[in-house]
Design a protein around this motif. Structure first.
Motif, PDB file in Angstrom:
ATOM      1  N   ALA A  55       0.848  -1.143   0.148  1.00  0.00           N
ATOM      2  CA  ALA A  55      -0.189   0.031   0.136  1.00  0.00           C
ATOM      3  C   ALA A  55       0.913   1.198   0.004  1.00  0.00           C
ATOM      4  CB  ALA A  55      -1.082  -0.036   1.277  1.00  0.00           C
ATOM      5  N   ALA A  68      -6.981   0.668  -5.761  1.00  0.00           N
ATOM      6  CA  ALA A  68      -6.644  -0.570  -5.141  1.00  0.00           C
ATOM      7  C   ALA A  68      -7.214  -1.191  -3.780  1.00  0.00           C
ATOM      8  CB  ALA A  68      -5.024  -0.308  -4.845  1.00  0.00           C
ATOM      9  N   LYS A  69      -7.591  -0.306  -2.817  1.00  0.00           N
ATOM     10  CA  LYS A  69      -8.189  -0.419  -1.711  1.00  0.00           C
ATOM     11  C   LYS A  69      -9.592  -1.316  -2.006  1.00  0.00           C
ATOM     12  CE  LYS A  69      -9.369   1.574   2.668  1.00  0.00           C
ATOM     13  NZ  LYS A  69      -9.583   2.713   3.659  1.00  0.00           N
ATOM     14  N   LEU A  76     -10.534  -2.852  -4.605  1.00  0.00           N
ATOM     15  CA  LEU A  76     -10.488  -4.200  -5.143  1.00  0.00           C
ATOM     16  C   LEU A  76     -10.097  -5.114  -4.131  1.00  0.00           C
ATOM     17  CD1 LEU A  76      -8.623  -3.520  -8.645  1.00  0.00           C
ATOM     18  CD2 LEU A  76     -11.112  -3.514  -8.146  1.00  0.00           C
ATOM     19  N   GLU A  77      -9.369  -4.750  -3.219  1.00  0.00           N
ATOM     20  CA  GLU A  77      -8.879  -5.724  -2.371  1.00  0.00           C
ATOM     21  C   GLU A  77      -9.894  -5.888  -1.080  1.00  0.00           C
ATOM     22  OE1 GLU A  77      -5.351  -6.236   0.978  1.00  0.00           O
ATOM     23  OE2 GLU A  77      -5.311  -4.291  -0.213  1.00  0.00           O
ATOM     24  N   GLU A  78     -10.650  -4.711  -1.021  1.00  0.00           N
ATOM     25  CA  GLU A  78     -11.756  -5.030   0.403  1.00  0.00           C
ATOM     26  C   GLU A  78     -12.962  -5.800   0.032  1.00  0.00           C
ATOM     27  OE1 GLU A  78     -12.574  -0.889   1.545  1.00  0.00           O
ATOM     28  OE2 GLU A  78     -10.826  -0.959   2.919  1.00  0.00           O
ATOM     29  N   LYS A  79     -13.381  -5.456  -1.459  1.00  0.00           N
ATOM     30  CA  LYS A  79     -14.541  -6.095  -1.979  1.00  0.00           C
ATOM     31  C   LYS A  79     -14.176  -7.226  -2.699  1.00  0.00           C
ATOM     32  CE  LYS A  79     -16.984  -2.687  -0.821  1.00  0.00           C
ATOM     33  NZ  LYS A  79     -18.141  -2.823   0.485  1.00  0.00           N
ATOM     34  N   ASP A  80     -12.679  -7.759  -2.727  1.00  0.00           N
ATOM     35  CA  ASP A  80     -12.304  -8.953  -3.182  1.00  0.00           C
ATOM     36  C   ASP A  80     -12.823  -9.077  -4.983  1.00  0.00           C
ATOM     37  OD1 ASP A  80     -10.861 -11.361  -3.552  1.00  0.00           O
ATOM     38  OD2 ASP A  80     -12.638 -12.543  -2.805  1.00  0.00           O
ATOM     39  N   ARG A 139     -12.096  -8.249  -9.308  1.00  0.00           N
ATOM     40  CA  ARG A 139     -10.941  -8.317 -10.113  1.00  0.00           C
ATOM     41  C   ARG A 139     -10.698  -6.974 -11.052  1.00  0.00           C
ATOM     42  NH1 ARG A 139     -11.220 -13.880 -13.233  1.00  0.00           N
ATOM     43  NH2 ARG A 139      -9.280 -13.044 -14.082  1.00  0.00           N
ATOM     44  N   ARG A 140     -11.894  -6.280 -11.252  1.00  0.00           N
ATOM     45  CA  ARG A 140     -11.916  -5.197 -11.850  1.00  0.00           C
ATOM     46  C   ARG A 140     -13.039  -4.206 -11.552  1.00  0.00           C
ATOM     47  NH1 ARG A 140     -13.935  -9.313 -14.301  1.00  0.00           N
ATOM     48  NH2 ARG A 140     -11.882  -9.755 -15.277  1.00  0.00           N
ATOM     49  N   SER A 159      -8.156  -2.793 -13.982  1.00  0.00           N
ATOM     50  CA  SER A 159      -8.459  -4.243 -13.385  1.00  0.00           C
ATOM     51  C   SER A 159      -6.942  -4.262 -12.557  1.00  0.00           C
ATOM     52  CB  SER A 159      -7.997  -5.218 -14.563  1.00  0.00           C
ATOM     53  OG  SER A 159      -6.651  -4.990 -15.107  1.00  0.00           O
ATOM     54  N   ARG A 160      -6.887  -5.384 -11.990  1.00  0.00           N
ATOM     55  CA  ARG A 160      -5.700  -5.677 -11.009  1.00  0.00           C
ATOM     56  C   ARG A 160      -4.371  -5.780 -11.821  1.00  0.00           C
ATOM     57  NH1 ARG A 160      -6.713  -8.319  -5.956  1.00  0.00           N
ATOM     58  NH2 ARG A 160      -8.910  -8.644  -5.465  1.00  0.00           N
TER      59      ARG A 160
END
Length: 242
Positions: free
Chosen positions: A3, A121-122, A124-128, A130-131, A145-146
């Motif tokens: 991060a 980025a946060k 995509l990570e928190e909600k799991d 891919r885009r 996207s990731r």
């Protein structure tokens, strides 16, 4: 991706998003969607109308739900007591629908083009996920996207190290600042020294995860050349201390 690294990149969603996005219309048949995904090697696509307004997103998961739809058995009386008829109807439509509009996820999560990539980025990570679609006034502009985020991190220039004369002092100050920000750091049981860019942690660490986190934190500080960890598990009488 770290991060701290991505937060240092002054870029926004519109700077890294994929603009040439494969989209589908709401009336696209499910069979055509499956062929499109297979032929283009993609796992999902935004659903847009003739004006480019984003209506939803359809993914491989939606198609698999359609293929693996359960039989139309009527639920028992007990199941009927705990199910909302409207929700059951929506599930039926998504699992039995014939077009993209039937099986898509409507009103998907979106972001604007000026959102910093650290926030992307946060999300995509928190909600799991891919885009995420990037929209303005409801119209689809692109997708982040990731892979887009990873490319942005890899392509960004490395941060400059502190001036040589102030190396250790600057590193020590930045290291202390980052340690204060982390709730998992036991600063009362930890000592950090810096000499010629070499960071040494000594003291106690509650778990291997804390040791791993300290190494990652120190390695992310500009100017750090090496990290050593002289840490031991805390004695039992310290475990209950704040």
């Amino acid at each position: 991706m770290a991060a701290s690294r991505i937060e240092e990149i002054a870029m926004r969603a519109e700077d890294i998003m994929t603009r040439e996005v494969v989209t589908v219309r709401p009336e696209t048949p499910v069979g055509e969607l499956a062929r499109l995904f297979s032929d283009r090697g993609i796992s999902g696509a935004p659903v847009v109308d003739a004006e480019g307004t984003l209506l939803g997103v359809v993914t491989e998961t939606d198609l698999m739900r359609r293929i693996a739809a359960p039989t139309d058995a009527k639920p028992g009386w007990l199941g009927g007591l705990f199910h909302d008829p409207a929700d059951l109807a929506r599930r039926y439509a998504r699992s039995h629908g014939r077009t993209a509009q039937d099986v898509m996820t409507p009103e998907p999560m979106t972001l604007g083009p000026d959102v910093p990539i650290a926030r992307v980025a946060k999300l995509l990570e928190e909600k799991d996920i891919r885009r995420v679609p990037i929209v303005a006034a409801g119209r689809l502009l692109g997708v982040v996207s990731r892979a887009d985020l990873l490319k942005a991190v890899l392509d960004a220039p490395a941060p400059e190290a502190p001036p040589e004369a102030a190396d250790d002092a600057a590193i020590r100050a930045e290291l202390a600042r980052r340690l204060r920000q982390q709730p998992w750091v036991d600063r009362h049981f930890l000592h950090a020294s810096v000499r010629h860019g070499h960071v040494t942690f000594s003291g106690f660490a509650r778990s291997p995860a804390v040791v791993q986190g300290l190494r990652a934190l120190a390695e992310g500080v500009p100017g750090v050349r090496e990290v050593s960890l002289d840490l031991a598990p805390p004695p039992p009488f310290m475990l209950g201390m704040p």
